[in-house]
Design a protein around this motif. Structure first.
Motif, PDB file in Angstrom:
ATOM      1  N   ILE A 146       0.831  -1.209   0.000  1.00  0.00           N
ATOM      2  CA  ILE A 146       0.000   0.000   0.000  1.00  0.00           C
ATOM      3  C   ILE A 146       0.864   1.257   0.000  1.00  0.00           C
ATOM      4  O   ILE A 146       0.533   2.262  -0.635  1.00  0.00           O
ATOM      5  N   HIS A 147       2.008   1.192   0.679  1.00  0.00           N
ATOM      6  CA  HIS A 147       2.853   2.376   0.811  1.00  0.00           C
ATOM      7  C   HIS A 147       3.929   2.490  -0.270  1.00  0.00           C
ATOM      8  O   HIS A 147       4.446   3.592  -0.497  1.00  0.00           O
ATOM      9  N   THR A 148       4.275   1.387  -0.925  1.00  0.00           N
ATOM     10  CA  THR A 148       5.410   1.439  -1.856  1.00  0.00           C
ATOM     11  C   THR A 148       5.073   1.066  -3.298  1.00  0.00           C
ATOM     12  O   THR A 148       5.855   1.377  -4.200  1.00  0.00           O
ATOM     13  N   GLN A 149       3.946   0.400  -3.535  1.00  0.00           N
ATOM     14  CA  GLN A 149       3.631  -0.054  -4.886  1.00  0.00           C
ATOM     15  C   GLN A 149       2.516   0.768  -5.523  1.00  0.00           C
ATOM     16  O   GLN A 149       1.600   1.231  -4.831  1.00  0.00           O
ATOM     17  N   LYS A 150       2.594   0.905  -6.834  1.00  0.00           N
ATOM     18  CA  LYS A 150       1.516   1.539  -7.573  1.00  0.00           C
ATOM     19  C   LYS A 150       0.323   0.580  -7.618  1.00  0.00           C
ATOM     20  O   LYS A 150       0.493  -0.634  -7.526  1.00  0.00           O
ATOM     21  N   PRO A 151      -0.896   1.109  -7.777  1.00  0.00           N
ATOM     22  CA  PRO A 151      -2.084   0.247  -7.812  1.00  0.00           C
ATOM     23  C   PRO A 151      -1.989  -0.895  -8.820  1.00  0.00           C
ATOM     24  O   PRO A 151      -2.376  -2.024  -8.518  1.00  0.00           O
ATOM     25  N   LEU A 152      -1.460  -0.622 -10.012  1.00  0.00           N
ATOM     26  CA  LEU A 152      -1.348  -1.669 -11.029  1.00  0.00           C
ATOM     27  C   LEU A 152      -0.476  -2.816 -10.537  1.00  0.00           C
ATOM     28  O   LEU A 152      -0.800  -3.994 -10.750  1.00  0.00           O
ATOM     29  N   ASP A 153       0.624  -2.493  -9.864  1.00  0.00           N
ATOM     30  CA  ASP A 153       1.523  -3.528  -9.357  1.00  0.00           C
ATOM     31  C   ASP A 153       0.862  -4.332  -8.238  1.00  0.00           C
ATOM     32  O   ASP A 153       1.053  -5.545  -8.138  1.00  0.00           O
ATOM     33  N   ARG A 154       0.067  -3.663  -7.405  1.00  0.00           N
ATOM     34  CA  ARG A 154      -0.643  -4.367  -6.336  1.00  0.00           C
ATOM     35  C   ARG A 154      -1.647  -5.357  -6.910  1.00  0.00           C
ATOM     36  O   ARG A 154      -1.745  -6.498  -6.458  1.00  0.00           O
ATOM     37  N   VAL A 155      -2.388  -4.902  -7.917  1.00  0.00           N
ATOM     38  CA  VAL A 155      -3.393  -5.770  -8.542  1.00  0.00           C
ATOM     39  C   VAL A 155      -2.711  -6.939  -9.246  1.00  0.00           C
ATOM     40  O   VAL A 155      -3.129  -8.094  -9.122  1.00  0.00           O
TER      41      VAL A 155
END
Length: 247
Positions: A146-155
């Motif tokens: 949540i603090h280090t990744q962009k939303p696309l990378d999280r998904v």
């Protein structure tokens, strides 16, 4: 003893390999609870001295703020447990809520029975430690993402982790299904629903197409770009020369 099919609990991480006497002791004191869809099973800030093993259905655990904002902590399926860490906390009330996502059946085990059983069965104690350690590791990765990744990378990372679980169970190499609603997944990832939708649209351009709950891949390696060392041990391709992530 309650009447319950052995295969509904024996493969769970909680009960796997424990002594038969421990199984009998737990089942003698547990109850089977059934919940309709969207039923609150555990209410945050209220007493609930029980551990639940999901026999069927799905459950989400979450925290909610005084303003009513909900943050999903875990999304759970059959053979998984909840309240496992809470029953060892030095607190009279639950720090989380739990709600059924669909019609759900659980094995509800009193806290006292779990405490007594682990004092006599080291395998059960080890199983619980492993469950809690896994939750801790997942929560740590979730906060970090949540603090280090962009939303696309999280998904993408989430989809890859679910794809690897699917492959481990012998599933197709080019398609798998989401087990939870997109709204709940977005909440757990700390992504706004509209941002989650935009991320799915970008994934389509990468050969990863989402049709309802079905994920279709143009290649078995379509999600590899979202891999990192925490997932390589779960991937059968990690030992190959063309693996993008090496430990």
């Amino acid at each position: 003893m309650i009447n319950i099919r052995q295969n509904s609990y024996s493969n769970s991480q909680l009960m796997r390999g424990i002594q038969e006497s421990s199984v009998a002791y737990i089942l003698n004191h547990a109850t089977i609870e059934q919940f309709d869809k969207n039923t609150i099973i555990v209410q945050q800030s209220e007493k609930h001295p029980f551990l639940h093993l999901i026999l069927s259905g799905k459950v989400k655990t979450y925290r909610h703020s005084t303003e009513g904002k909900e943050t999903i902590i875990r999304l759970l399926k059959p053979q998984e447990t909840f309240m496992d860490a809470v029953i060892f906390m030095n607190t009279d009330t639950s720090p989380i809520s739990a709600q059924s996502i669909e019609p759900t059946k659980t094995l509800k085990i009193p806290q006292k029975i779990i405490h007594e059983a682990i004092s006599k069965d080291s395998i059960l104690a080890h199983n619980l430690l492993q469950i809690i350690a896994n939750h801790y590791g997942s929560s740590m990765l979730q906060v970090d993402a949540i603090h280090t990744q962009k939303p696309l990378d999280r998904v993408g990372f989430y989809l890859l982790s679910k794809y690897l679980e699917h492959i481990k169970l012998g599933g197709s190499s080019k398609s798998f299904s989401l087990q939870y609603t997109k709204q709940d997944i977005a909440n757990q990832l700390g992504v706004a629903p509209e941002t989650f939708s935009r991320s799915l649209a970008k994934l389509k351009q990468m050969g990863i197409e989402i049709q309802g709950t079905e994920i279709k891949l143009s290649s078995s390696e379509s999600l590899c770009q979202f891999c990192d060392p925490t997932l390589t041990k779960k991937c059968i391709k990690s030992s190959k020369d063309d693996c993008k992530i090496k430990e």
